[in-house]
Design a protein around this motif. Sequence first.
Motif, PDB file in Angstrom:
ATOM      1  N   ALA A   1       0.825  -1.207   0.000  1.00  0.00           N
ATOM      2  CA  ALA A   1       0.000   0.000   0.000  1.00  0.00           C
ATOM      3  C   ALA A   1       0.857   1.255   0.000  1.00  0.00           C
ATOM      4  O   ALA A   1       0.523   2.248  -0.655  1.00  0.00           O
ATOM      5  N   ARG A   2       1.979   1.236   0.704  1.00  0.00           N
ATOM      6  CA  ARG A   2       2.820   2.432   0.752  1.00  0.00           C
ATOM      7  C   ARG A   2       3.495   2.721  -0.583  1.00  0.00           C
ATOM      8  O   ARG A   2       3.973   3.837  -0.799  1.00  0.00           O
ATOM      9  N   ASP A   3       3.543   1.727  -1.477  1.00  0.00           N
ATOM     10  CA  ASP A   3       4.105   1.982  -2.806  1.00  0.00           C
ATOM     11  C   ASP A   3       3.217   2.913  -3.628  1.00  0.00           C
ATOM     12  O   ASP A   3       3.684   3.518  -4.611  1.00  0.00           O
ATOM     13  N   LEU A   4       1.947   3.026  -3.249  1.00  0.00           N
ATOM     14  CA  LEU A   4       1.014   3.883  -3.984  1.00  0.00           C
ATOM     15  C   LEU A   4       1.280   5.363  -3.731  1.00  0.00           C
ATOM     16  O   LEU A   4       0.972   6.214  -4.580  1.00  0.00           O
ATOM     17  N   LEU A   5       1.845   5.683  -2.575  1.00  0.00           N
ATOM     18  CA  LEU A   5       1.846   7.065  -2.087  1.00  0.00           C
ATOM     19  C   LEU A   5       2.570   8.039  -3.012  1.00  0.00           C
ATOM     20  O   LEU A   5       2.077   9.140  -3.281  1.00  0.00           O
ATOM     21  N   ILE A   6       3.735   7.665  -3.506  1.00  0.00           N
ATOM     22  CA  ILE A   6       4.525   8.586  -4.320  1.00  0.00           C
ATOM     23  C   ILE A   6       3.865   8.882  -5.655  1.00  0.00           C
ATOM     24  O   ILE A   6       4.133   9.921  -6.288  1.00  0.00           O
ATOM     25  N   GLU A   7       2.964   7.984  -6.094  1.00  0.00           N
ATOM     26  CA  GLU A   7       2.312   8.196  -7.385  1.00  0.00           C
ATOM     27  C   GLU A   7       1.198   9.241  -7.325  1.00  0.00           C
ATOM     28  O   GLU A   7       0.800   9.792  -8.356  1.00  0.00           O
ATOM     29  N   ILE A   8       0.672   9.500  -6.132  1.00  0.00           N
ATOM     30  CA  ILE A   8      -0.468  10.422  -6.004  1.00  0.00           C
ATOM     31  C   ILE A   8      -0.127  11.830  -6.506  1.00  0.00           C
ATOM     32  O   ILE A   8      -0.828  12.374  -7.380  1.00  0.00           O
ATOM     33  N   PRO A   9       0.944  12.481  -6.020  1.00  0.00           N
ATOM     34  CA  PRO A   9       1.251  13.818  -6.535  1.00  0.00           C
ATOM     35  C   PRO A   9       1.651  13.807  -7.997  1.00  0.00           C
ATOM     36  O   PRO A   9       1.396  14.792  -8.717  1.00  0.00           O
ATOM     37  N   ARG A  10       2.276  12.731  -8.457  1.00  0.00           N
ATOM     38  CA  ARG A  10       2.659  12.661  -9.874  1.00  0.00           C
ATOM     39  C   ARG A  10       1.406  12.653 -10.763  1.00  0.00           C
ATOM     40  O   ARG A  10       1.352  13.360 -11.786  1.00  0.00           O
ATOM     41  N   LEU A  11       0.412  11.884 -10.381  1.00  0.00           N
ATOM     42  CA  LEU A  11      -0.812  11.827 -11.154  1.00  0.00           C
ATOM     43  C   LEU A  11      -1.553  13.166 -11.134  1.00  0.00           C
ATOM     44  O   LEU A  11      -2.092  13.610 -12.162  1.00  0.00           O
ATOM     45  N   MET A  12      -1.593  13.826  -9.989  1.00  0.00           N
ATOM     46  CA  MET A  12      -2.242  15.130  -9.927  1.00  0.00           C
ATOM     47  C   MET A  12      -1.523  16.161 -10.794  1.00  0.00           C
ATOM     48  O   MET A  12      -2.168  17.007 -11.414  1.00  0.00           O
ATOM     49  N   ALA A  13      -0.194  16.070 -10.846  1.00  0.00           N
ATOM     50  CA  ALA A  13       0.571  17.033 -11.625  1.00  0.00           C
ATOM     51  C   ALA A  13       0.288  16.906 -13.111  1.00  0.00           C
ATOM     52  O   ALA A  13       0.430  17.860 -13.873  1.00  0.00           O
ATOM     53  N   GLU A  14      -0.105  15.706 -13.524  1.00  0.00           N
ATOM     54  CA  GLU A  14      -0.399  15.496 -14.954  1.00  0.00           C
ATOM     55  C   GLU A  14      -1.759  16.032 -15.344  1.00  0.00           C
ATOM     56  O   GLU A  14      -2.058  16.118 -16.519  1.00  0.00           O
TER      57      GLU A  14
END
Length: 291
Positions: A278-291
Motif C-alpha cells: 500500500a505504501r508503494d502507492l503514495l509517491i504516485e499520487i502527486p505525480r498523477l495530480m501534476a499530470e
Amino acid sequence: MTQTIDRDWLASHPLPSHGPGTDKNSRGRVLIAGGAEFVPGALRLTGEAALRAGAGKLQMATVRSVAMALGVLVPEAAMIALPGDDDGEIAASASETLIESLGRCDTMIFGPGMGRGDTVSALLRALLEEPHTERAIVLDAAAIAGAAGLAELTARHQGRVVMTPHFGEMSALTGRDVEEIEADPEGIARQVAQDYGGLVVLKSSATVIVTPDGASLGYSSDCTGLATGGSGDVLAGVIGGLMARGAEPLVAAAWGVWLHGEAGLRVEKTIGPMGFLARDLLIEIPRLMAE
C-alpha cells in the motif's frame, strides 16, 4: 445513470488550485484519529496519503503507547497522545481531547487501524454531535460499523460526511449479508447515502460513489494488486486530504478513487501485478495530480 470517472469527468470537476503565495494553512488541516497498539501503522499510511494529496498540515491522534514511535515515522505530523484501554485501543475518555482537536481542523478522518467495539461508536457519537458547515469528516474502517444507528447525527452534517466501506464493513453497518450487497452494490449504497445524509464510497473491484440525493459515479481499474492490507487506509487519506484543500465531498471522493486506482496501475507496471505494498502507492499520487 452512473457516470464513469475518467479524465474528461475530472477535467470538468477540477481540484482547488493553490498558486504562489499559498501557505500551509490555506492548503488545509487534517486530523486523523485511530490506530491501536497492535495496528499503529495504518495512521502512517492515511497521514502520508493526506499530505501527498496536497493537505498543508497534519495531526495524528492515537494511543499514547505508540504515539511517539508514529511521530518519528511521520515527522511531518503533529502527534496527539490519547489514553488507551486494556486492549490497546483508544479509550472512551479520549473524546474530550479529540473534540478539542476537531475544532482546529478542516477535515477529520476517523477509524483507520481501530478495532470494532462499543467505544468506537461512543467516540463517534461525541465527534458528530456538533456539526460545522466548513468541516468534512471521513469515516473509514471500524468507524463504519461504529456509525450504525447514528444516521440522524451524520445527516446533520449536510452531506459533509463521507463513508468508505468495503462490502464487509457495509454488512456491519446495514446488517445485510455480504452476498446481498454484492448483488446490488449501487442500490444499497444509494439507500445508505440517503438514510445517513452522507456520501458513500463502496469499495470493490468496481467502486461506486453515491451522494445523498442519489447521483452516482463509478470507477474500475481492474487492479488486483490493490486488494492488499492498507490500501483502504491510503484511499481514506487521499479523500480527506483533498477535502481539506477545499474540494467538495463528491469531487474529493471521485478524484481520490481515481488517483488510488491509477496509482495501482502505475505501480503494477513497475513492481508487478501482485505483491506491491500500500505504501508503494503514495509517491504516485502527486505525480498523477501534476499530470
